[in-house]
Design a protein around this motif. Structure first.
Motif, PDB file in Angstrom:
ATOM      1  N   SER A 278      90.990  12.644  72.456  1.00 21.00           N
ATOM      2  CA  SER A 278      89.464  13.052  72.283  1.00 21.00           C
ATOM      3  C   SER A 278      89.020  12.292  71.071  1.00 21.00           C
ATOM      4  N   THR A 279      87.616  12.359  71.035  1.00 25.71           N
ATOM      5  CA  THR A 279      87.000  12.000  69.866  1.00 25.71           C
ATOM      6  C   THR A 279      86.485  13.199  69.061  1.00 25.71           C
ATOM      7  N   LEU A 280      86.809  12.945  67.709  1.00 28.20           N
ATOM      8  CA  LEU A 280      86.534  14.067  66.662  1.00 28.20           C
ATOM      9  C   LEU A 280      85.344  14.137  66.153  1.00 28.20           C
ATOM     10  N   LEU A 281      84.650  15.416  65.946  1.00 29.78           N
ATOM     11  CA  LEU A 281      83.401  15.284  65.223  1.00 29.78           C
ATOM     12  C   LEU A 281      83.759  15.812  63.861  1.00 29.78           C
ATOM     13  N   ILE A 282      82.555  15.452  62.954  1.00 29.95           N
ATOM     14  CA  ILE A 282      82.642  15.604  61.616  1.00 29.95           C
ATOM     15  C   ILE A 282      82.543  17.183  61.565  1.00 29.95           C
ATOM     16  N   GLY A 283      83.491  17.508  60.659  1.00 30.93           N
ATOM     17  CA  GLY A 283      83.924  19.169  60.658  1.00 30.93           C
ATOM     18  C   GLY A 283      85.059  19.557  60.123  1.00 30.93           C
ATOM     19  N   ASP A 284      85.533  20.930  59.927  1.00 29.97           N
ATOM     20  CA  ASP A 284      86.795  21.553  59.485  1.00 29.97           C
ATOM     21  C   ASP A 284      87.584  21.335  60.557  1.00 29.97           C
ATOM     22  N   MET A 285      89.069  21.188  60.340  1.00 30.09           N
ATOM     23  CA  MET A 285      89.923  21.475  61.032  1.00 30.09           C
ATOM     24  C   MET A 285      90.863  22.708  60.721  1.00 30.09           C
ATOM     25  N   LYS A 286      91.594  23.249  61.258  1.00 28.38           N
ATOM     26  CA  LYS A 286      92.741  24.385  60.726  1.00 28.38           C
ATOM     27  C   LYS A 286      93.894  24.167  61.177  1.00 28.38           C
ATOM     28  N   TYR A 287      94.958  24.327  60.466  1.00 28.05           N
ATOM     29  CA  TYR A 287      96.340  24.105  60.878  1.00 28.05           C
ATOM     30  C   TYR A 287      96.979  25.390  60.597  1.00 28.05           C
ATOM     31  N   GLU A 288      97.823  25.930  61.394  1.00 31.54           N
ATOM     32  CA  GLU A 288      98.693  27.393  60.865  1.00 31.54           C
ATOM     33  C   GLU A 288      99.895  26.819  60.522  1.00 31.54           C
ATOM     34  N   LEU A 289     100.641  27.448  59.553  1.00 34.39           N
ATOM     35  CA  LEU A 289     101.863  27.096  58.826  1.00 34.39           C
ATOM     36  C   LEU A 289     102.652  28.192  58.287  1.00 34.39           C
ATOM     37  N   ASN A 290     103.462  28.627  58.947  1.00 31.34           N
ATOM     38  CA  ASN A 290     104.441  29.855  58.309  1.00 31.34           C
ATOM     39  C   ASN A 290     103.385  31.135  58.204  1.00 31.34           C
ATOM     40  N   GLY A 291     102.283  31.275  59.201  1.00 29.22           N
ATOM     41  CA  GLY A 291     101.346  32.439  59.288  1.00 29.22           C
ATOM     42  C   GLY A 291     100.331  32.287  58.253  1.00 29.22           C
ATOM     43  N   THR A 292     100.085  31.077  57.525  1.00 26.71           N
ATOM     44  CA  THR A 292      99.015  30.541  56.687  1.00 26.71           C
ATOM     45  C   THR A 292      98.308  29.581  57.185  1.00 26.71           C
ATOM     46  N   SER A 293      96.796  29.828  57.063  1.00 24.30           N
ATOM     47  CA  SER A 293      95.777  28.880  57.388  1.00 24.30           C
ATOM     48  C   SER A 293      95.618  27.766  56.477  1.00 24.30           C
ATOM     49  N   LYS A 294      95.623  26.506  56.980  1.00 23.52           N
ATOM     50  CA  LYS A 294      94.961  25.536  55.953  1.00 23.52           C
ATOM     51  C   LYS A 294      94.164  24.822  56.558  1.00 23.52           C
ATOM     52  N   TYR A 295      93.140  24.315  55.677  1.00 28.03           N
ATOM     53  CA  TYR A 295      91.752  23.746  56.359  1.00 28.03           C
ATOM     54  C   TYR A 295      91.685  22.276  55.657  1.00 28.03           C
ATOM     55  N   ILE A 296      91.207  21.409  56.601  1.00 34.51           N
ATOM     56  CA  ILE A 296      90.933  19.988  55.904  1.00 34.51           C
ATOM     57  C   ILE A 296      89.622  19.473  56.659  1.00 34.51           C
ATOM     58  N   HIS A 297      88.675  18.982  56.057  1.00 35.77           N
ATOM     59  CA  HIS A 297      87.524  18.748  56.504  1.00 35.77           C
ATOM     60  C   HIS A 297      87.679  17.105  56.749  1.00 35.77           C
ATOM     61  N   LEU A 298      87.401  16.690  58.053  1.00 31.46           N
ATOM     62  CA  LEU A 298      87.515  15.457  58.717  1.00 31.46           C
ATOM     63  C   LEU A 298      86.050  14.781  58.935  1.00 31.46           C
ATOM     64  N   HIS A 299      86.232  13.445  58.713  1.00 28.34           N
ATOM     65  CA  HIS A 299      84.972  12.840  58.921  1.00 28.34           C
ATOM     66  C   HIS A 299      85.066  12.000  60.154  1.00 28.34           C
ATOM     67  N   ARG A 300      84.959  12.445  61.315  1.00 25.37           N
ATOM     68  CA  ARG A 300      85.047  11.917  62.522  1.00 25.37           C
ATOM     69  C   ARG A 300      86.600  11.528  62.721  1.00 25.37           C
ATOM     70  N   GLY A 301      86.760  10.701  63.965  1.00 26.17           N
ATOM     71  CA  GLY A 301      88.042  10.326  64.297  1.00 26.17           C
ATOM     72  C   GLY A 301      88.549  10.456  65.586  1.00 26.17           C
ATOM     73  N   ILE A 302      89.833  10.373  65.762  1.00 23.14           N
ATOM     74  CA  ILE A 302      90.316  10.543  67.221  1.00 23.14           C
ATOM     75  C   ILE A 302      91.688  11.369  67.255  1.00 23.14           C
ATOM     76  N   LEU A 303      91.746  12.347  68.265  1.00 23.30           N
ATOM     77  CA  LEU A 303      92.585  13.281  68.598  1.00 23.30           C
ATOM     78  C   LEU A 303      93.607  12.629  69.704  1.00 23.30           C
ATOM     79  N   GLN A 304      94.811  12.669  69.249  1.00 23.06           N
ATOM     80  CA  GLN A 304      95.838  12.228  70.555  1.00 23.06           C
ATOM     81  C   GLN A 304      96.787  13.511  70.329  1.00 23.06           C
ATOM     82  N   VAL A 305      96.988  13.988  71.344  1.00 25.45           N
ATOM     83  CA  VAL A 305      97.829  15.340  71.733  1.00 25.45           C
ATOM     84  C   VAL A 305      98.995  14.810  72.560  1.00 25.45           C
ATOM     85  N   SER A 306     100.225  14.841  72.296  1.00 23.66           N
ATOM     86  CA  SER A 306     101.270  14.884  73.298  1.00 23.66           C
ATOM     87  C   SER A 306     102.090  16.143  73.281  1.00 23.66           C
ATOM     88  N   LYS A 307     103.209  16.321  74.157  1.00 25.32           N
ATOM     89  CA  LYS A 307     103.926  17.788  74.255  1.00 25.32           C
ATOM     90  C   LYS A 307     104.474  17.984  72.803  1.00 25.32           C
TER      91      LYS A 307
END
Length: 94
Positions: A44-73
């Motif tokens: 999918s195409t990413l829009l400008i905005g913040d992404m969040k990822y969870e690591l050991n129960g803690t949320s981390k945030y990164i601002h992305l300036h558009r892009g591409i998302l590719q997900v596999s298993k």
């Protein structure tokens, strides 16, 4: 809980290299998507905005300036032109 690998690549190189995380949430052209381990493959195409990822129960945030998302298993891969770390309110950390 099963983990998925997060990889983020910018023109300058690899920002995060297969970090094992619990989930990844991003804004795509089709809406907000949250990915967990063994997610169905998507691209999918990413829009400008913040992404969040969870690591050991803690949320981390990164601002992305558009892009591409590719997900596999096994992996969530993000290709983006620019990024910077932000806090929960979207304020730049660095």
């Amino acid at each position: 809980m099963e983990l998925t690998k997060l990889k983020i690549i910018t023109p300058e190189g690899i920002y995060i290299d297969d970090l094992k995380v619990e989930s990844v949430s991003v804004r795509t052209a089709d809406g907000q998507v949250t990915v967990f381990a063994n997610h169905s493959p998507i691209v999918s195409t990413l829009l400008i905005g913040d992404m969040k990822y969870e690591l050991n129960g803690t949320s981390k945030y990164i601002h992305l300036h558009r892009g591409i998302l590719q997900v596999s298993k096994e992996q969530v891969k993000i290709l983006t032109q620019r990024l910077y770390e932000v806090d929960e309110q979207g304020r730049r950390l660095k």
